[in-house]
Design a protein around this motif. Structure first.
Motif, PDB file in Angstrom:
ATOM      1  N   PHE A 155       0.833  -1.199   0.000  1.00  0.00           N
ATOM      2  CA  PHE A 155       0.000   0.000   0.000  1.00  0.00           C
ATOM      3  C   PHE A 155       0.873   1.256   0.000  1.00  0.00           C
ATOM      4  CE2 PHE A 155      -1.802   3.402   2.668  1.00  0.00           C
ATOM      5  CZ  PHE A 155      -2.828   3.815   1.829  1.00  0.00           C
ATOM      6  N   PHE A 156       1.880   1.273   0.851  1.00  0.00           N
ATOM      7  CA  PHE A 156       2.756   2.438   0.934  1.00  0.00           C
ATOM      8  C   PHE A 156       3.429   2.714  -0.413  1.00  0.00           C
ATOM      9  CE2 PHE A 156       6.757   4.593   1.755  1.00  0.00           C
ATOM     10  CZ  PHE A 156       6.318   5.675   2.501  1.00  0.00           C
ATOM     11  N   GLU A 157       3.959   1.677  -1.034  1.00  0.00           N
ATOM     12  CA  GLU A 157       4.624   1.849  -2.337  1.00  0.00           C
ATOM     13  C   GLU A 157       3.648   2.353  -3.400  1.00  0.00           C
ATOM     14  OE1 GLU A 157       7.893   1.791  -2.959  1.00  0.00           O
ATOM     15  OE2 GLU A 157       8.070   1.495  -0.795  1.00  0.00           O
ATOM     16  N   ARG A 158       2.453   1.782  -3.425  1.00  0.00           N
ATOM     17  CA  ARG A 158       1.456   2.211  -4.411  1.00  0.00           C
ATOM     18  C   ARG A 158       0.991   3.644  -4.147  1.00  0.00           C
ATOM     19  NH1 ARG A 158      -1.888  -2.103  -7.114  1.00  0.00           N
ATOM     20  NH2 ARG A 158      -0.672  -4.009  -6.934  1.00  0.00           N
ATOM     21  N   LEU A 159       0.806   3.985  -2.876  1.00  0.00           N
ATOM     22  CA  LEU A 159       0.391   5.352  -2.540  1.00  0.00           C
ATOM     23  C   LEU A 159       1.480   6.342  -2.912  1.00  0.00           C
ATOM     24  CD1 LEU A 159      -1.670   7.289  -1.345  1.00  0.00           C
ATOM     25  CD2 LEU A 159      -0.749   6.753   0.927  1.00  0.00           C
ATOM     26  N   CYS A 160       2.732   6.003  -2.643  1.00  0.00           N
ATOM     27  CA  CYS A 160       3.836   6.888  -3.038  1.00  0.00           C
ATOM     28  C   CYS A 160       3.858   7.087  -4.548  1.00  0.00           C
ATOM     29  CB  CYS A 160       5.174   6.339  -2.561  1.00  0.00           C
ATOM     30  SG  CYS A 160       5.455   6.551  -0.796  1.00  0.00           S
ATOM     31  N   GLY A 161       3.647   6.017  -5.291  1.00  0.00           N
ATOM     32  CA  GLY A 161       3.610   6.133  -6.748  1.00  0.00           C
ATOM     33  C   GLY A 161       2.489   7.051  -7.213  1.00  0.00           C
ATOM     34  N   PHE A 162       1.315   6.884  -6.619  1.00  0.00           N
ATOM     35  CA  PHE A 162       0.182   7.756  -6.958  1.00  0.00           C
ATOM     36  C   PHE A 162       0.506   9.210  -6.617  1.00  0.00           C
ATOM     37  CE2 PHE A 162      -3.688   9.886  -5.394  1.00  0.00           C
ATOM     38  CZ  PHE A 162      -4.407   9.949  -6.582  1.00  0.00           C
ATOM     39  N   LEU A 163       1.024   9.437  -5.424  1.00  0.00           N
ATOM     40  CA  LEU A 163       1.334  10.802  -5.006  1.00  0.00           C
ATOM     41  C   LEU A 163       2.480  11.406  -5.812  1.00  0.00           C
ATOM     42  CD1 LEU A 163       0.872  10.472  -1.143  1.00  0.00           C
ATOM     43  CD2 LEU A 163      -0.697  11.515  -2.806  1.00  0.00           C
ATOM     44  N   ASP A 164       3.438  10.578  -6.223  1.00  0.00           N
ATOM     45  CA  ASP A 164       4.514  11.064  -7.102  1.00  0.00           C
ATOM     46  C   ASP A 164       3.939  11.622  -8.402  1.00  0.00           C
ATOM     47  OD1 ASP A 164       6.721  10.544  -5.471  1.00  0.00           O
ATOM     48  OD2 ASP A 164       6.997   8.514  -6.273  1.00  0.00           O
ATOM     49  N   PHE A 165       2.846  11.054  -8.862  1.00  0.00           N
ATOM     50  CA  PHE A 165       2.179  11.540 -10.068  1.00  0.00           C
ATOM     51  C   PHE A 165       1.306  12.757  -9.776  1.00  0.00           C
ATOM     52  CE2 PHE A 165      -1.658  11.590 -12.695  1.00  0.00           C
ATOM     53  CZ  PHE A 165      -1.083  11.841 -13.944  1.00  0.00           C
ATOM     54  N   VAL A 166       0.538  12.711  -8.697  1.00  0.00           N
ATOM     55  CA  VAL A 166      -0.475  13.734  -8.427  1.00  0.00           C
ATOM     56  C   VAL A 166       0.099  15.045  -7.886  1.00  0.00           C
ATOM     57  CG1 VAL A 166      -2.469  14.256  -6.955  1.00  0.00           C
ATOM     58  CG2 VAL A 166      -2.331  12.076  -8.123  1.00  0.00           C
ATOM     59  N   ILE A 167       1.058  14.960  -7.002  1.00  0.00           N
ATOM     60  CA  ILE A 167       1.583  16.186  -6.371  1.00  0.00           C
ATOM     61  C   ILE A 167       2.102  17.185  -7.403  1.00  0.00           C
ATOM     62  CG2 ILE A 167       3.401  17.086  -4.850  1.00  0.00           C
ATOM     63  CD1 ILE A 167       2.869  14.566  -3.075  1.00  0.00           C
ATOM     64  N   PRO A 168       2.891  16.770  -8.383  1.00  0.00           N
ATOM     65  CA  PRO A 168       3.329  17.742  -9.398  1.00  0.00           C
ATOM     66  C   PRO A 168       2.166  18.351 -10.196  1.00  0.00           C
ATOM     67  CG  PRO A 168       4.710  15.788  -9.469  1.00  0.00           C
ATOM     68  CD  PRO A 168       3.565  15.478  -8.549  1.00  0.00           C
ATOM     69  N   GLN A 169       1.062  17.605 -10.328  1.00  0.00           N
ATOM     70  CA  GLN A 169      -0.104  18.156 -11.030  1.00  0.00           C
ATOM     71  C   GLN A 169      -0.675  19.339 -10.244  1.00  0.00           C
ATOM     72  OE1 GLN A 169      -0.574  16.759 -14.030  1.00  0.00           O
ATOM     73  NE2 GLN A 169       0.987  15.273 -13.462  1.00  0.00           N
ATOM     74  N   PHE A 170      -0.742  19.184  -8.931  1.00  0.00           N
ATOM     75  CA  PHE A 170      -1.195  20.287  -8.085  1.00  0.00           C
ATOM     76  C   PHE A 170      -0.219  21.456  -8.150  1.00  0.00           C
ATOM     77  CE2 PHE A 170      -3.785  16.987  -5.978  1.00  0.00           C
ATOM     78  CZ  PHE A 170      -4.990  17.669  -5.861  1.00  0.00           C
ATOM     79  N   GLN A 171       1.064  21.166  -8.184  1.00  0.00           N
ATOM     80  CA  GLN A 171       2.071  22.226  -8.269  1.00  0.00           C
ATOM     81  C   GLN A 171       1.929  23.001  -9.575  1.00  0.00           C
ATOM     82  OE1 GLN A 171       5.468  19.625  -7.564  1.00  0.00           O
ATOM     83  NE2 GLN A 171       5.909  20.734  -5.658  1.00  0.00           N
ATOM     84  N   ARG A 172       1.744  22.292 -10.677  1.00  0.00           N
ATOM     85  CA  ARG A 172       1.585  22.953 -11.978  1.00  0.00           C
ATOM     86  C   ARG A 172       0.332  23.818 -12.017  1.00  0.00           C
ATOM     87  NH1 ARG A 172       4.407  18.580 -13.978  1.00  0.00           N
ATOM     88  NH2 ARG A 172       2.691  17.149 -14.240  1.00  0.00           N
ATOM     89  N   ASP A 173      -0.657  23.446 -11.222  1.00  0.00           N
ATOM     90  CA  ASP A 173      -1.903  24.209 -11.150  1.00  0.00           C
ATOM     91  C   ASP A 173      -1.745  25.462 -10.287  1.00  0.00           C
ATOM     92  OD1 ASP A 173      -4.625  24.450 -11.901  1.00  0.00           O
ATOM     93  OD2 ASP A 173      -5.246  23.687  -9.940  1.00  0.00           O
TER      94      ASP A 173
END
Length: 119
Positions: A59-77
């Motif tokens: 779960f931790f690895e999968r959540l990190c992978g998801f957040l690695d993708f999503v966090i930069p999207q929020f930053q770009r916004d």
């Protein structure tokens, strides 16, 4: 961007100041283990117990992978602040262990809303 992981206990209600929320009540609960109940996810024995299970690590690895993708999207916004809530039943064990590990991984802040509440 300021990133914060906020833990909470579902039995005390969900926090309103979050942008995303994850439920970790499916992880094995250290509350039911003698000697761990009185401790919190800030204590190594509790964190070690939570992450001793394969599903917790996956779960931790999968959540990190998801957040690695999503966090930069929020930053770009143009988002200046992002608060990610992690909840378990009481907000003292599983959510705290997960949030602390996430905070270390992402070099972010962790806050624990319900860690001092009696279970």
């Amino acid at each position: 961007m300021t990133l914060k992981f906020l833990t909470f206990g579902f039995k005390y209600g969900m926090p309103k100041e979050t942008d995303m929320m994850f439920d970790v009540r499916f992880l094995t609960n250290p509350f039911y283990v003698d000697g761990l109940r009185e401790q919190t996810g800030l204590d190594a024995p509790v964190s070690d117990y939570v992450f001793s299970f394969e599903n917790s690590r996956e779960f931790f690895e999968r959540l990190c992978g998801f957040l690695d993708f999503v966090i930069p999207q929020f930053q770009r916004d143009g988002r200046e602040k992002l608060t990610i809530a992690i909840g378990c039943t009481g907000g003292r064990h599983r959510s705290v262990a997960v949030a602390e590990r996430l905070a270390r991984h992402f070099k972010a802040e962790a806050g624990h809303r319900d860690i001092t509440e009696a279970n």
